[in-house]
Design an enzyme around this catalytic site. Structure first.
Site, PDB file in Angstrom:
ATOM      1  N   LYS A  22       0.831  -1.214   0.000  1.00  0.00           N
ATOM      2  CA  LYS A  22       0.000   0.000   0.000  1.00  0.00           C
ATOM      3  C   LYS A  22       0.858   1.253   0.000  1.00  0.00           C
ATOM      4  O   LYS A  22       0.666   2.162  -0.807  1.00  0.00           O
ATOM      5  CB  LYS A  22      -0.893  -0.002   1.248  1.00  0.00           C
ATOM      6  CG  LYS A  22      -1.498   1.345   1.581  1.00  0.00           C
ATOM      7  CD  LYS A  22      -2.424   1.274   2.768  1.00  0.00           C
ATOM      8  CE  LYS A  22      -1.918   1.881   4.051  1.00  0.00           C
ATOM      9  NZ  LYS A  22      -1.627   3.299   4.070  1.00  0.00           N
ATOM     10  N   ASN A  23       1.832   1.284   0.923  1.00  0.00           N
ATOM     11  CA  ASN A  23       2.590   2.526   1.081  1.00  0.00           C
ATOM     12  C   ASN A  23       3.570   2.778  -0.059  1.00  0.00           C
ATOM     13  O   ASN A  23       4.091   3.889  -0.198  1.00  0.00           O
ATOM     14  CB  ASN A  23       3.330   2.532   2.424  1.00  0.00           C
ATOM     15  CG  ASN A  23       2.371   2.749   3.585  1.00  0.00           C
ATOM     16  OD1 ASN A  23       1.180   2.969   3.383  1.00  0.00           O
ATOM     17  ND2 ASN A  23       2.881   2.682   4.801  1.00  0.00           N
ATOM     18  N   CYS A 116      -5.182   7.754   9.289  1.00  0.00           N
ATOM     19  CA  CYS A 116      -5.398   7.243  10.634  1.00  0.00           C
ATOM     20  C   CYS A 116      -5.085   8.295  11.686  1.00  0.00           C
ATOM     21  O   CYS A 116      -4.113   9.041  11.568  1.00  0.00           O
ATOM     22  CB  CYS A 116      -4.514   6.020  10.852  1.00  0.00           C
ATOM     23  SG  CYS A 116      -5.109   4.612   9.937  1.00  0.00           S
ATOM     24  N   ARG A 121       0.031  14.572  13.152  1.00  0.00           N
ATOM     25  CA  ARG A 121       0.344  14.414  11.721  1.00  0.00           C
ATOM     26  C   ARG A 121       0.232  15.720  10.915  1.00  0.00           C
ATOM     27  O   ARG A 121      -0.559  15.822   9.974  1.00  0.00           O
ATOM     28  CB  ARG A 121      -0.537  13.329  11.102  1.00  0.00           C
ATOM     29  CG  ARG A 121      -0.433  12.009  11.805  1.00  0.00           C
ATOM     30  CD  ARG A 121      -1.104  10.894  11.066  1.00  0.00           C
ATOM     31  NE  ARG A 121      -0.242  10.265  10.093  1.00  0.00           N
ATOM     32  CZ  ARG A 121      -0.584   9.215   9.372  1.00  0.00           C
ATOM     33  NH1 ARG A 121      -1.769   8.696   9.490  1.00  0.00           N
ATOM     34  NH2 ARG A 121       0.254   8.681   8.512  1.00  0.00           N
ATOM     35  N   ASP A 305       4.305   0.880  12.168  1.00  0.00           N
ATOM     36  CA  ASP A 305       3.075   0.261  11.663  1.00  0.00           C
ATOM     37  C   ASP A 305       2.879  -1.167  12.171  1.00  0.00           C
ATOM     38  O   ASP A 305       1.794  -1.722  12.042  1.00  0.00           O
ATOM     39  CB  ASP A 305       3.067   0.253  10.119  1.00  0.00           C
ATOM     40  CG  ASP A 305       2.795   1.637   9.558  1.00  0.00           C
ATOM     41  OD1 ASP A 305       2.460   2.546  10.335  1.00  0.00           O
ATOM     42  OD2 ASP A 305       2.918   1.817   8.331  1.00  0.00           O
ATOM     43  N   ARG A 397      -8.678  -0.644   4.468  1.00  0.00           N
ATOM     44  CA  ARG A 397      -7.917   0.429   3.816  1.00  0.00           C
ATOM     45  C   ARG A 397      -6.547  -0.089   3.372  1.00  0.00           C
ATOM     46  O   ARG A 397      -5.959   0.431   2.430  1.00  0.00           O
ATOM     47  CB  ARG A 397      -7.709   1.599   4.788  1.00  0.00           C
ATOM     48  CG  ARG A 397      -8.961   2.428   5.001  1.00  0.00           C
ATOM     49  CD  ARG A 397      -8.634   3.670   5.766  1.00  0.00           C
ATOM     50  NE  ARG A 397      -7.342   4.177   5.315  1.00  0.00           N
ATOM     51  CZ  ARG A 397      -6.502   4.865   6.045  1.00  0.00           C
ATOM     52  NH1 ARG A 397      -6.798   5.168   7.277  1.00  0.00           N
ATOM     53  NH2 ARG A 397      -5.361   5.279   5.555  1.00  0.00           N
TER      54      ARG A 397
END
Ligand code: UD1
Length: 420
Positions: A22-23, A116, A121, A305, A397
């Site tokens: 994903k990232n 999230c 952030r 993570d 997600r």
């Protein structure tokens, strides 16, 4: 929102492939905008964050098409420059469109990124860099408008390594007038993947994987194909799922160099592993010991993570495991939910002390973020009885077929749609 029912006291055994990252996929998709033509991405994970990014590209005028896990993007015609507020509020990676759209169109109107809730952030590092490169930044209601005639070359030092800001800077710099040198960059593997992708499209970039990255600017890109690498966090979550059930899980195509820190911790708890070609074979039958102290850190440290799924496993280990979170200020929220299942976790500032072993008991819990949601599934696999995880959309997600994979390995997860 929907929920999933996780059957407990299972022992996971078997072999499954690892999904695309994903990232890595999200910034690469944002990068496709830079090229006035076709980009073909193989092994793209079919997850909601990727679909959201696809929608944002479509809103700009891009053509998109899926063939299995291959995503074909046609960015020859980009007409819009505004991102719909609802969409960018759904995910952190929408911020990546700032760099690529400034590079491609010299303008973007975009809301603050969502994602999230694991800390404040902010995006100040991103904005400071764009301002240094000559972009004008204006606030328009709840949106930001970034614009420039042309981005200029700079030597810019980030206050601390940030994955997103490093990626955004690289994207913006591809069309800068002069070379851009970024210092104190993050070194996460996803940055190397983004640079490898941009190089295969024709960009000139050096230094990725180190703290100092030089992007030549003035690139001429061409059509290209790239294979999204395996997801180190999804792979790590499956290793930990095997650990919590004391099972034997093998992962085909696991990203070997990217799992070092996790595997060190896995060995500390008594896990054994070996590699057979590109397959990681894990054996958790002797998993028992607490992990001592684990501190999350920027790459190559232990990835933040995987901190929540690790916490779930620590509940089942003998003695006290200490987990220190150094990246995000609010990433222990899952501890409250794990406590409902019987976990003994004490939080003091940025340190969690997890005392075990406890016999976790299934109950109704709520996912509050992507990795915390995955941690609740991990805990549920070992718990007595059934765990009901509400708001499972968070998990979807980032994990493409987590429940199906667990079931293939011998788990019992059932998804209940929100409508039923
Ligand atoms: C990315 C990953 C996320 C991972 C994180 C750290 C994606 C889509 N997300 O998030 O899964 O947990 O890296 O490995 O790839 N910071 C600022 N100002 C900024 C930017 C960051 O203060 O402008 C701070 C953050 O609040 C955080 C730290 O820097 O405390 C690191 O964040 P960063 O590396 O930017 O994380 P993300 O790119 O958001």
């Amino acid at each position: 929102m929907g929920k999933i029912l996780v059957g407990g006291e299972v022992c996971l055994k078997g072999e499954i492939p690892v999904q695309g990252s994903k990232n890595a996929a999200l910034p690469i998709m944002a990068g496709a905008i830079l090229h006035r033509g076709y980009t073909v991405l193989h092994n793209c994970p079919r997850i909601s964050d990727v679909y959201n990014m696809e929608q944002m590209l479509k809103d700009f005028g891009a053509g998109t098409r899926w063939e299995g896990h291959t995503l074909i993007l046609d960015c020859s015609q980009i007409c819009g420059t505004a991102v719909e507020e609802g969409l960018c509020g759904r995910m952190r990676s929408s911020v990546m469109l700032m760099g690529s759209m400034l590079g491609r169109c010299g303008r973007v109107q975009i809301g603050y990124p969502g994602g999230c809730v694991i800390g404040k952030r902010p995006i100040d590092y991103h904005l400071k860099l764009f301002a240094d490169m000559g972009a004008a930044i204006e606030r328009k209601g709840r949106q930001l408008v970034l614009s420039c005639k042309e981005l200029k070359g700079v030597r810019h030092r980030f206050p601390r390594p940030s994955v997103g800001a490093t990626e955004n800077g690289i994207l913006a710099a591809v069309y800068a007038r002069e070379p851009v040198i970024l210092e104190n960059c993050a070194r996460e593997p996803e940055i190397r993947h983004l640079c490898a992708f941009l190089r295969c499209m024709g960009a000139d970039i050096e230094g990725d994987g180190t703290g100092s990255i030089c992007i030549a600017g003035n690139s001429r890109l061409h059509d290209g194909e790239y294979t999204i690498p395996a997801d180190r966090i999804a792979a790590g979550t499956l290793v930990l799922s095997g650990a919590v059930t004391r099972g034997q899980v093998s992962l085909v195509g696991a990203p070997r160099e990217e799992l070092d820190e996790l595997l060190k911790v896995y060995e500390k708890m008594g896990g054994q592993f070996s590699w057979n070609g590109g397959t990681l074979l894990t054996d958790s039958r002797r998993v028992r010991n607490n992990v001592g102290e684990v501190t999350t850190a920027v790459h190559p440290g232990f990835p933040t993570d995987l901190q929540s799924p690790l916490m779930a496993v620590c509940c089942t280990l003998e003695g006290v495991s200490r987990i220190r979170e150094t990246i995000f200020e609010d990433r222990f929220r899952v501890a409250g939910q794990l406590s409902r299942m019987g976990a003994r976790i004490r939080i003091m500032d940025n340190e969690a002390m997890v005392e075990g072993p406890v016999r976790l008991t299934g109950c109704a819990v709520r996912a509050q973020d992507l990795r915390g949601g995955a941690a609740l599934v991990v805990a549920g696999l070992a718990a007595r009885g059934q765990t009901v995880v509400e708001c499972q959309e968070y998990i979807e997600r980032g994990y493409e077929s987590f429940y199906e994979e667990i079931n293939l390995l011998g788990g019992r997860i059932v998804k209940i749609d929100s409508k039923t």
